[in-house]
Design a protein around this motif. Structure first.
Motif, PDB file in Angstrom:
ATOM      1  N   GLY A   5     -48.214  10.097  -6.371  1.00 38.55           N
ATOM      2  CA  GLY A   5     -49.346  10.960  -6.577  1.00 38.55           C
ATOM      3  C   GLY A   5     -49.116  12.033  -7.626  1.00 38.55           C
ATOM      4  N   GLU A   6     -47.936  12.005  -8.251  1.00 40.72           N
ATOM      5  CA  GLU A   6     -47.677  12.983  -9.297  1.00 40.72           C
ATOM      6  C   GLU A   6     -48.464  12.591 -10.543  1.00 40.72           C
ATOM      7  OE1 GLU A   6     -43.501  15.080 -10.486  1.00 40.72           O
ATOM      8  OE2 GLU A   6     -43.821  13.082 -11.288  1.00 40.72           O
ATOM      9  N   THR A   7     -48.984  13.568 -11.264  1.00 41.32           N
ATOM     10  CA  THR A   7     -49.702  13.265 -12.496  1.00 41.32           C
ATOM     11  C   THR A   7     -48.713  12.961 -13.619  1.00 41.32           C
ATOM     12  OG1 THR A   7     -49.668  15.567 -13.222  1.00 41.32           O
ATOM     13  CG2 THR A   7     -51.539  14.877 -11.867  1.00 41.32           C
ATOM     14  N   MET A   8     -49.195  12.279 -14.672  1.00 39.89           N
ATOM     15  CA  MET A   8     -48.329  12.000 -15.807  1.00 39.89           C
ATOM     16  C   MET A   8     -47.860  13.310 -16.450  1.00 39.89           C
ATOM     17  SD  MET A   8     -48.720   9.920 -19.333  1.00 39.89           S
ATOM     18  CE  MET A   8     -49.673   8.573 -18.699  1.00 39.89           C
ATOM     19  N   GLU A   9     -48.735  14.295 -16.446  1.00 40.99           N
ATOM     20  CA  GLU A   9     -48.383  15.608 -16.989  1.00 40.99           C
ATOM     21  C   GLU A   9     -47.175  16.188 -16.256  1.00 40.99           C
ATOM     22  OE1 GLU A   9     -51.919  18.000 -17.468  1.00 40.99           O
ATOM     23  OE2 GLU A   9     -50.680  19.798 -17.225  1.00 40.99           O
TER      24      GLU A   9
END
Lengths: 294, 294, 294
Positions: free
Chosen positions: C78-82
């Motif tokens: 669930g971590e964003t690419m950012e």
């Protein structure tokens, strides 16, 4: 030497040359190519230990190892292995180690691609660096092959190691016997003459070479539970006591403890199982050097 | 130091030594082993950031990192971890970083294998390099541990980080409190005394250490939707305003933005979240150096 | 240059600079950053050849390449690419090559992260290093772009390569035509004017650029069996004979032999398919150098 596909490509002179180079690496010698050199390990079948061993050999020679994940490769998009190898060649890879489940996948490669190839195992066919490391382990122990009695125990028909080793050891002057469940030998004329009962082999063998039982290949054939196999065809603690004083135990790994060999014997005095793993790195360094140093 | 399995293996002197070495690396010092040295990262549970951090630490020390894909390893063929480690040792690997879901998987390893091992996280047990990087981050900030009030917020019972940190910080002289959903603390006598309400902890804590909510572990227990959790037990923008002026926010990552912590606070002035990631590399370099430099 | 997301970021001057640097690498020049430099290849879509090519370029420049397995990454937690990129930055990675299936995934990244980014392909959008290697291959052949007639054959609407190349070649003075199944062009006004029949294009094109048929993208649209496609829109042996004497054949690979191009033509005299792969490494070295050498 541009490629190493099969032990059959090597004369006994070639084998002895490779063993000398491998022993030099075992003694601490080092060698690195003059220019930045790129290797890739194309393992289309999983294999922890062979892949790790090649990776280590490559790093010890100072090679750059380009990672290749077969799972996400273009081969799955329908590209042939030939085109994958040509791509690797165009990208600048110097040497590829290939393992593939198809027997003799390499038959046509040598003529169509220029990248140097080392066979890391094909189907039920060849596994030449495993054979060479077994030879090195025997040579270190006895200093020669002539007159040695070597018994290979297990499923010869499905074993890459057994085939290569039987041919090479015979060529080098050893006498090779086979043992294990008789039903695994029926119909294989090559091994019929050499078959011996395990309890007989125990008494006369200088080298007892146990093969790994590949449960995945014997769903139908092998109905024996593990304990039963061990009792009938495994190296039990009791059998080990009847081995000749100077004799050694070998196994290509990974070991099924308590099946091919009693748990307590894996690290025993006669066992060369971990020595074989060590020798694997030196042997692969030798093959890489012979192929790259021209 | 031959292995690092648990914070409990370290005296406070050991911890301070490691923190000094880590700080030296943070200050730009460098160190490389005299001989080519091989590391392998055996991650049987997925972990991007810990694996990347070790990989970076190893490369910065000039180690050769041998890739290991746990998915295709012999362990799946029934080999024990002990045999895998013995194989790696025979191949020539010097140090293995291991993450495994089984609590205290390392209990018997130290006696049976010679390869050096660093625990990269075991089950709900220990994660010593994460603890050390947290200590380094606090030390950099306050110059000491004595008298500091540290509150750990979240699921202590499933958190490797929380357990190791509580023990280590207490040993070093800090006072450690715990907060979060009370149902996560019921029946855990170790934490009963230290439990505080979050809104109370906000007012007195020098360090607010937020734990990641591991949704995968709370299917039944945690029925709270994310927004509700944030409101009740998360660090909201409103709560942050009531924190002490010199206090800091920590989180081991990856952050669930808007759950454990308000999105806007992740990069805020009090946040040391990215500092912790930086310190992770220096800390792991320190552990590797202490293990390899003998 | 801090990032390379799209060919639209590059002026014709920038393109010519990059091509000069790439040609210098092709001629055997070398360059290495003064300090240990870390690269990571974040491929969220599988790609053997682009990933291998970047990996090779990075190694030839002496970069340390940190392995990243997208399959087990925190992005899946669930971590964003950012946040993943910020983590990589904090860990100490200098440059990330990113491939992602989302069009223009990079839109907001340049403002929020400091790590340098090279786009390795986004959705149906851009693939700038593929465009640059195509330009290099054409430049090597003709010494210029002005006045050249280039025909791109295939599915322009789903091809990253086709879009970038059309824009870049036009900017550099070439005339670009498109061909292939007409239904793939309906409703795309950008290409309507440039559409030509393949048999007409064969006669006047200096460069015939074949695109890979992406079967996975044409389940409904493309009902043609492979042989039929080859006959109607592929480069058959017969068509090749009608090409201009100095003209060349290009294809980004992997080739579907006997579909886009006759098997026998892949290694033929006019084919620059393997030259493109070689140039890919030099081009990526050039982009990395321009980004890192500041």
């Amino acid at each position: 030497m541009n490629n190493l596909f099969s032990m059959q490509d090597l004369s006994t002179n070639d084998m002895n040359d490779l063993l000398r180079t491998a022993q030099a690496f075992a003694n601490g010698e080092s060698w690195t190519p003059r220019e930045q050199t790129f290797a890739v390990n194309l393992f289309f079948e999983p294999s922890t230990r062979t892949k790790l061993s090649f990776e280590m050999a490559e790093r010890k020679l100072g090679l750059e190892v380009i990672p290749f994940e077969s799972g996400s490769s273009s081969i799955l998009k329908g590209e042939t292995m030939e085109d994958t190898l040509k791509t690797l060649e165009a990208i600048g890879v110097d040497v590829a180690v290939v393992r593939h489940k198809q027997d003799a996948y390499y038959k046509t490669l040598a003529e169509t691609v220029n990248i140097k190839i080392i066979n890391g195992g094909d189907g039920c066919g060849q596994h030449p660096t495993q054979s060479l490391l077994d030879l090195l382990t025997i040579k270190q122990e006895f200093g020669k092959f002539e007159g040695l009695k070597v018994t290979i125990v297990g499923d010869l028909s499905h074993s890459r190691v057994a085939r290569s080793n039987t041919e090479a050891l015979t060529a080098l002057g050893a006498e090779v016997f086979h043992s294990g469940p008789p039903e695994w030998f029926e119909g294989d004329p090559k091994t019929a003459d050499s078959y011996v009962e395990l309890d007989q082999a125990i008494g006369f063998s200088d080298v007892l070479m146990l093969l790994r039982i590949q449960h995945e290949r014997h769903e139908n054939v092998m109905e024996l539970p593990a304990e039963q196999y061990h009792k009938l065809y495994g190296l039990t603690a009791e059998r080990e006591k009847r081995m000749k004083p100077e004799s050694i135990i070998m196994h290509p790994g990974p070991v099924n403890r308590g099946v091919e060999i009693a748990d307590s014997l894996v690290e025993s005095q006669k066992s060369r199982i971990f020595k074989q793993i060590q020798n694997g790195v030196y042997t692969r360094m030798a093959v890489l050097k012979h192929i790259l140093d021209q």
